[in-house]
Design a protein around this motif. Structure first.
Motif, short mmCIF file in Angstrom:
data_model
loop_
_atom_site.label_atom_id
_atom_site.label_comp_id
_atom_site.label_asym_id
_atom_site.label_seq_id
_atom_site.Cartn_x
_atom_site.Cartn_y
_atom_site.Cartn_z
N GLN A 27 0.84 -1.19 0.00
CA GLN A 27 0.00 0.00 0.00
C GLN A 27 0.88 1.25 0.00
OE1 GLN A 27 -2.88 0.17 3.15
NE2 GLN A 27 -3.64 2.17 2.59
N ASN A 38 -4.53 7.02 -1.47
CA ASN A 38 -3.99 5.69 -1.25
C ASN A 38 -3.99 4.90 -2.55
OD1 ASN A 38 -3.62 5.18 1.82
ND2 ASN A 38 -5.59 6.21 1.68
N TRP A 40 -2.80 0.74 -3.90
CA TRP A 40 -2.37 -0.55 -3.39
C TRP A 40 -2.32 -1.58 -4.51
CZ3 TRP A 40 -6.93 1.84 -2.08
CH2 TRP A 40 -8.10 1.27 -2.58
N ALA A 62 4.57 7.05 1.07
CA ALA A 62 4.90 6.14 2.17
C ALA A 62 4.36 4.75 1.80
CB ALA A 62 4.27 6.62 3.47
N ILE A 63 5.25 3.76 1.77
CA ILE A 63 4.90 2.42 1.31
C ILE A 63 4.92 1.45 2.49
CG2 ILE A 63 5.53 0.52 -0.24
CD1 ILE A 63 6.91 2.63 -2.01
N THR A 64 3.87 0.67 2.62
CA THR A 64 3.77 -0.37 3.65
C THR A 64 3.60 -1.72 2.97
OG1 THR A 64 2.71 1.20 5.17
CG2 THR A 64 2.54 -1.15 5.70
N ARG A 66 2.99 -5.80 3.67
CA ARG A 66 2.56 -6.79 4.67
C ARG A 66 2.44 -8.16 4.02
NH1 ARG A 66 -1.06 -2.42 5.46
NH2 ARG A 66 -0.75 -1.31 7.44
N GLU A 74 6.26 -6.68 8.93
CA GLU A 74 5.79 -5.56 8.12
C GLU A 74 6.93 -4.59 7.85
OE1 GLU A 74 3.04 -1.85 9.28
OE2 GLU A 74 1.93 -3.76 9.21
N GLN A 75 7.03 -4.11 6.61
CA GLN A 75 8.08 -3.18 6.23
C GLN A 75 7.47 -1.84 5.83
OE1 GLN A 75 11.56 -3.71 6.20
NE2 GLN A 75 10.98 -5.55 7.35
N GLU A 76 8.10 -0.75 6.26
CA GLU A 76 7.67 0.59 5.89
C GLU A 76 8.86 1.34 5.30
OE1 GLU A 76 5.98 2.45 9.31
OE2 GLU A 76 4.16 1.20 9.27
N LYS A 78 9.93 4.87 2.38
CA LYS A 78 9.48 6.06 1.65
C LYS A 78 10.16 6.12 0.29
CE LYS A 78 8.49 8.79 5.80
NZ LYS A 78 7.03 8.74 5.62
#
Length: 204
Positions: A27, A38, A40, A62-64, A66, A74-76, A78
């Motif tokens: 996302q 947003n 995804w 900002a990328i999340t 899962r 979970e990775q976050e 930019k």
């Protein structure tokens, strides 16, 4: 305005997924004139497979990332729109694993059902995962991605169910191996009678 990249799973953290495809939900959140937007996508992992996200105006995203099975943390990260070389290196989740044995014989209890439960503030358990013990050693295994208190609920027909507290389990800690023993249940037989001592039929 695209953002693209790849997911990398180092060989050292590759997890056995029982031959199931490893999937990821990706996302992206970005700002635009009317507020937040947003975007995804979903990705079934193969080495070098790319993901693509699109914003309706340029800027930071900002990328999340899962993993629905929670086998990876979970990775976050930019990125800027137009960046086509984003790299997300996944880290393996921590594991709770152990085996279920017959208390009297010490033999594995094949077919035992094991629930992993997280403990709430009031101490109640909420099941978040379930597995059946099907291998010959009686071994079970759960990944977890959040540090908190857990417990196991273990049951099998013919045995008394058991709750097994694990206490606080920390992400990144060395794996602990738990041995859970079950007692065989016993049948109670008898006759239901009235005040005069006469048997009452049909009572369950």
């Amino acid at each position: 305005y695209p953002v693209s990249g790849t997911i990398v799973i180092p060989e050292a953290v590759t997890i056995e997924d029982n031959n199931q495809p490893r999937s990821f939900n990706i996302q992206g959140a970005y700002k635009h004139k009317e507020g937040l937007g947003n975007t995804w996508t979903n990705l079934t992992y193969t080495q070098g497979n790319r993901f693509y996200l699109y914003a309706n105006q340029p800027g930071e995203m900002a990328i999340t990332i899962r993993n629905p099975q929670e086998h990876y943390l979970e990775q976050e990260l930019k990125a800027q729109t137009g960046d086509m070389d984003v790299v997300a290196i996944m880290k393996a989740a921590s594991f709770i694993h152990g085996k279920v044995l017959d208390e009297a014989s010490g033999e594995p209890v094949i077919g035992a059902q094991v629930h992993l439960q997280k403990l709430g503030a009031k101490g109640g358990g909420v099941s978040i995962a379930r597995t059946n013990v099907m291998n010959e050693e009686g071994v079970f295994k759960f990944p977890f991605t959040k540090s908190q208190e857990y417990q196991l609920e273990v049951s099998r027909k013919g045995y008394a169910s058991r709750y097994f507290p694990l206490g606080m389990c920390e992400v990144g800690q060395d794996p602990k191996f738990y041995t859970v023993t079950l007692q065989r249940g016993h049948k109670l037989q008898g006759t239901v009678v009235d005040e005069a001592g006469n048997g009452i039929e049909g009572v369950k």
